[in-house]
Scaffold this motif. Sequence first.
Motif, short mmCIF file in Angstrom:
data_model
loop_
_atom_site.label_atom_id
_atom_site.label_comp_id
_atom_site.label_asym_id
_atom_site.label_seq_id
_atom_site.Cartn_x
_atom_site.Cartn_y
_atom_site.Cartn_z
N GLY A 12 0.84 -1.20 0.00
CA GLY A 12 0.00 0.00 0.00
C GLY A 12 0.87 1.24 0.00
O GLY A 12 1.89 1.29 0.69
N ALA A 14 0.78 5.34 0.61
CA ALA A 14 0.02 6.49 1.11
C ALA A 14 1.00 7.48 1.71
O ALA A 14 1.81 7.13 2.56
CB ALA A 14 -0.99 6.05 2.16
N SER A 15 0.95 8.71 1.25
CA SER A 15 1.93 9.70 1.72
C SER A 15 1.56 10.31 3.07
O SER A 15 2.44 10.69 3.83
CB SER A 15 2.11 10.80 0.68
OG SER A 15 0.87 11.43 0.42
N ALA A 16 0.30 10.37 3.40
CA ALA A 16 -0.12 11.00 4.65
C ALA A 16 -0.27 9.96 5.77
O ALA A 16 -0.74 8.85 5.53
CB ALA A 16 -1.45 11.71 4.46
N ALA A 18 -2.41 9.75 8.16
CA ALA A 18 -3.81 9.35 8.33
C ALA A 18 -4.20 8.30 7.29
O ALA A 18 -4.91 7.33 7.61
CB ALA A 18 -4.73 10.55 8.23
N ALA A 19 -3.72 8.46 6.08
CA ALA A 19 -4.02 7.48 5.03
C ALA A 19 -3.32 6.16 5.31
O ALA A 19 -3.87 5.09 5.05
CB ALA A 19 -3.60 8.04 3.67
N ARG A 20 -2.09 6.21 5.87
CA ARG A 20 -1.39 4.97 6.23
C ARG A 20 -2.13 4.24 7.34
O ARG A 20 -2.23 3.01 7.32
CB ARG A 20 0.06 5.27 6.63
CG ARG A 20 0.94 5.63 5.45
CD ARG A 20 2.42 5.61 5.80
NE ARG A 20 2.80 6.64 6.73
CZ ARG A 20 3.15 7.87 6.40
NH1 ARG A 20 3.16 8.23 5.13
NH2 ARG A 20 3.50 8.74 7.33
N ARG A 21 -2.66 4.98 8.32
CA ARG A 21 -3.44 4.35 9.39
C ARG A 21 -4.68 3.67 8.81
O ARG A 21 -5.03 2.56 9.19
CB ARG A 21 -3.84 5.37 10.45
CG ARG A 21 -2.70 5.75 11.38
CD ARG A 21 -3.19 6.56 12.56
NE ARG A 21 -3.72 7.86 12.19
CZ ARG A 21 -2.96 8.95 12.05
NH1 ARG A 21 -1.68 8.90 12.27
NH2 ARG A 21 -3.51 10.10 11.72
N GLN A 22 -5.34 4.36 7.90
CA GLN A 22 -6.55 3.79 7.28
C GLN A 22 -6.20 2.53 6.49
O GLN A 22 -6.90 1.54 6.57
CB GLN A 22 -7.21 4.83 6.38
CG GLN A 22 -8.53 4.35 5.83
CD GLN A 22 -9.22 5.43 5.00
OE1 GLN A 22 -8.62 6.44 4.63
NE2 GLN A 22 -10.48 5.21 4.71
N LEU A 23 -5.08 2.57 5.76
CA LEU A 23 -4.64 1.38 5.03
C LEU A 23 -4.34 0.23 5.99
O LEU A 23 -4.69 -0.92 5.71
CB LEU A 23 -3.37 1.68 4.22
CG LEU A 23 -3.56 2.10 2.78
CD1 LEU A 23 -2.22 2.45 2.15
CD2 LEU A 23 -4.26 1.04 1.97
N SER A 37 5.40 5.21 1.93
CA SER A 37 4.86 6.54 1.67
C SER A 37 5.07 7.02 0.24
O SER A 37 4.59 8.07 -0.13
CB SER A 37 5.46 7.55 2.64
OG SER A 37 6.85 7.59 2.50
N THR A 121 -3.77 -0.64 15.11
CA THR A 121 -3.74 0.81 15.02
C THR A 121 -3.97 1.41 16.40
O THR A 121 -4.56 0.78 17.28
CB THR A 121 -4.82 1.35 14.06
OG1 THR A 121 -6.10 1.03 14.59
CG2 THR A 121 -4.63 0.81 12.66
#
Length: 174
Positions: A12, A14-16, A18-23, A37, A121
């Motif tokens: 996965g 994701a640069s942010a 919050a997006a990494r947490r969601q992933l 990232s 998480t």
Amino acid sequence: MRGIPVASMVIGIASAPAARRQLAQLLGGTEAFLIVSSVDQAREFLGGAETPTTEADVRPVEAVPVDGAPGAAAAAPAPAPALTVDSDRRVARWLDREIELTRLEHDLLLCLMGAPGRVWTYERLHLKVWGNKHLGRGSDMHSVVRRIRRKLATLDASATIDSVRGVGFRLASA
């Protein structure tokens, strides 16, 4: 289906944070996943491979377990002694040694032990252990993790709690 490796891993990007947490939440049940990232980080992990242009350029990538290290040999491990938790007495046990746990230490360690190698998480741990939504910087959780790490070190246990920056924690065995 020819050409699909038996072992697979999800990568996965994701640069942010919050997006990494969601992933991490979405991929939590996946056997093996990596969150990076940038595309460059993914390529670096894959050995600097250029983007394949034809089917002949596609090389199967060996899956890395969540609790493993990238590039580590996949040798069959010898059965390792297990870290156990006695919930009735609220103690952690490693080999013939044990150490007392507070309620929060016990509950957090049980969560991590329920799925070794799986990333928990901050939000999910906070909901499960504290019973409410994760708010703020999470110093309460980091404090509990720090105490558990010290206690595991006192036991000389090979199990460790790894931080997954911006996402959460996981239990890893050495």
